[in-house]
Design an enzyme around this catalytic site. Structure first.
Site, PDB file in Angstrom:
ATOM      1  CB  THR A   1      -0.914   0.009   1.242  1.00 35.01           C
ATOM      2  OG1 THR A   1      -1.689  -1.179   1.267  1.00 35.01           O
ATOM      3  CG2 THR A   1      -1.831   1.217   1.237  1.00 35.01           C
ATOM      4  CB  THR A   2       3.673   2.301   2.201  1.00 34.45           C
ATOM      5  OG1 THR A   2       2.888   1.924   3.336  1.00 34.45           O
ATOM      6  CG2 THR A   2       4.407   3.586   2.514  1.00 34.45           C
TER       7      THR A   2
ATOM      8  CE1 TYR B   1     -15.803  -0.140  -5.942  1.00 30.25           C
ATOM      9  CE2 TYR B   1     -15.934  -2.052  -7.385  1.00 30.25           C
ATOM     10  CZ  TYR B   1     -16.384  -0.805  -7.005  1.00 30.25           C
ATOM     11  OH  TYR B   1     -17.429  -0.227  -7.674  1.00 30.25           O
TER      12      TYR B   1
ATOM     13  CE1 TYR C   1      -2.034  -4.767   5.270  1.00 29.64           C
ATOM     14  CE2 TYR C   1      -1.344  -4.575   2.978  1.00 29.64           C
ATOM     15  CZ  TYR C   1      -1.656  -3.985   4.178  1.00 29.64           C
ATOM     16  OH  TYR C   1      -1.581  -2.614   4.315  1.00 29.64           O
TER      17      TYR C   1
ATOM     18  NE  ARG D   1      -5.408   2.564   1.996  1.00 23.52           N
ATOM     19  CZ  ARG D   1      -4.450   3.442   1.657  1.00 23.52           C
ATOM     20  NH1 ARG D   1      -3.769   4.073   2.590  1.00 23.52           N
ATOM     21  NH2 ARG D   1      -4.176   3.691   0.403  1.00 23.52           N
TER      22      ARG D   1
ATOM     23  CE  LYS E   1       1.045  -4.245   6.767  1.00 22.32           C
ATOM     24  NZ  LYS E   1       1.467  -3.466   5.564  1.00 22.32           N
TER      25      LYS E   1
ATOM     26  CB  ILE F   1       4.670  -4.976   7.782  1.00 21.32           C
ATOM     27  CG1 ILE F   1       5.114  -6.446   7.907  1.00 21.32           C
ATOM     28  CG2 ILE F   1       4.807  -4.501   6.338  1.00 21.32           C
ATOM     29  CD1 ILE F   1       4.241  -7.433   7.145  1.00 21.32           C
TER      30      ILE F   1
END
Length: 290
Positions: free
Chosen positions: A44-45, A107, A133, A138, A161, A203
């Site tokens: 994501t980052t 989504y 994850y 998000r 994660k 993380i």
């Protein structure tokens, strides 16, 4: 087993949005020297949502080649289409990534059984260590701990994660499947507590701007040193909050630009940090000693 501070690495970009490969190489060297335990590439980052599939694969291959085995590469290969997740995971494995990080499909909001089928399909298709994850803030989908425990029996699924920020839930994950898979925090504000409870690492977004401090915090927390870990965590607490004043990675990329680590390039629809937050982020950097 990967442990300690795993940086959720930004993807540095030029003003036109192209990947800044020279800056990326400098960041990799910085983290190796600072004691970061592993590189989390294109999560994501790392703006995975706006990189094309070829770019995504190229960044992973670049990280693998540049690091050259000195520390592990955890490649982000999740997608909301199972076929695409398999494609990305296979490409990362072929590139030499040590493991892959797969986010819950965003989504389209699958059911719990759909989540199980998705992750099972990727694990069956690609023979590489895989880390689940879960980041419902998000993705708009939340994977139950019961499903994680079922998936933990697969030989290719080696970790999760947990970015829920729910301490009790994290402890429940460790109790359910901590002997079978590694449980990592994906939430900097609560990471210390999860590691003290038996989590294997963090993380981390904050590790981008405070790599030494986060590496030290993770080493102390995973060793059970609450007092030592708490002292560092207190310094990082304002930074953990400031880096989410706008959507990640907007604040962290701006902070890194202020440190001279990268330029201010970021891809639409994300834009540079709003000026109203500049003073808060600067103050948090100063408080953390970075």
């Amino acid at each position: 087993m990967i442990s300690g501070s795993i940086v959720a690495l930004v993807t540095p970009m030029n003003a036109d949005g192209g990947v800044d490969w020279a800056a990326l190489e400098r960041l990799l060297e910085l983290h190796i020297e600072a004691g970061t335990g592993a590189i989390g590439a294109v999560g994501t980052t790392g703006e995975s949502a706006t990189l094309s599939v070829p770019e995504h694969c190229e960044v992973i291959k670049f990280c693998v080649d540049s690091v050259a085995g000195r520390i592990p590469i955890m490649a982000g290969t999740g997608a909301n289409a199972t076929r695409e997740a398999i494609e990305l995971t296979r490409a990362a494995a072929d590139a030499g990534a040590d493991c892959c990080l797969l986010v819950t499909p965003y989504y389209n909001r699958p059911t719990q059984r759909g989540l199980y089928a998705h992750f099972r399909a990727v694990a069956d298709a690609v023979d590489v260590p895989q880390i689940l994850y879960n980041v419902p803030g998000r993705t708009a989908v939340d994977m139950d701990n019961e499903v994680v425990a079922e998936l933990a029996t697969h030989r290719n699924i080696v970790g999760i994660k947990d970015a829920t920020g729910d301490r009790e839930r994290g402890r429940d994950l460790i109790a359910r499947c901590g002997d079978e898979i590694a449980v990592y925090s994906g939430d900097d504000p609560t990471a210390m507590d999860l590691m003290l409870a038996g989590g294997k690492g963090n993380i981390s977004v904050t590790a981008n701007v405070a790599p030494r401090q986060m590496a030290q915090l993770c080493a102390l927390a995973t060793a059970g040193d609450r007092e030592g870990a708490s002292a560092i965590n207190e310094l990082l607490t304002p930074l953990n909050s400031a880096l989410f004043l706008e959507a990640n990675p907007i604040p962290v990329k701006w902070a890194m630009a202020q440190q001279g680590l990268i330029g201010e390039g970021i891809r639409l629809p994300l834009i540079v940090l709003d000026e109203q937050y500049h003073a808060d982020v600067r103050a948090a950097l100063e408080a953390a000693g970075v």
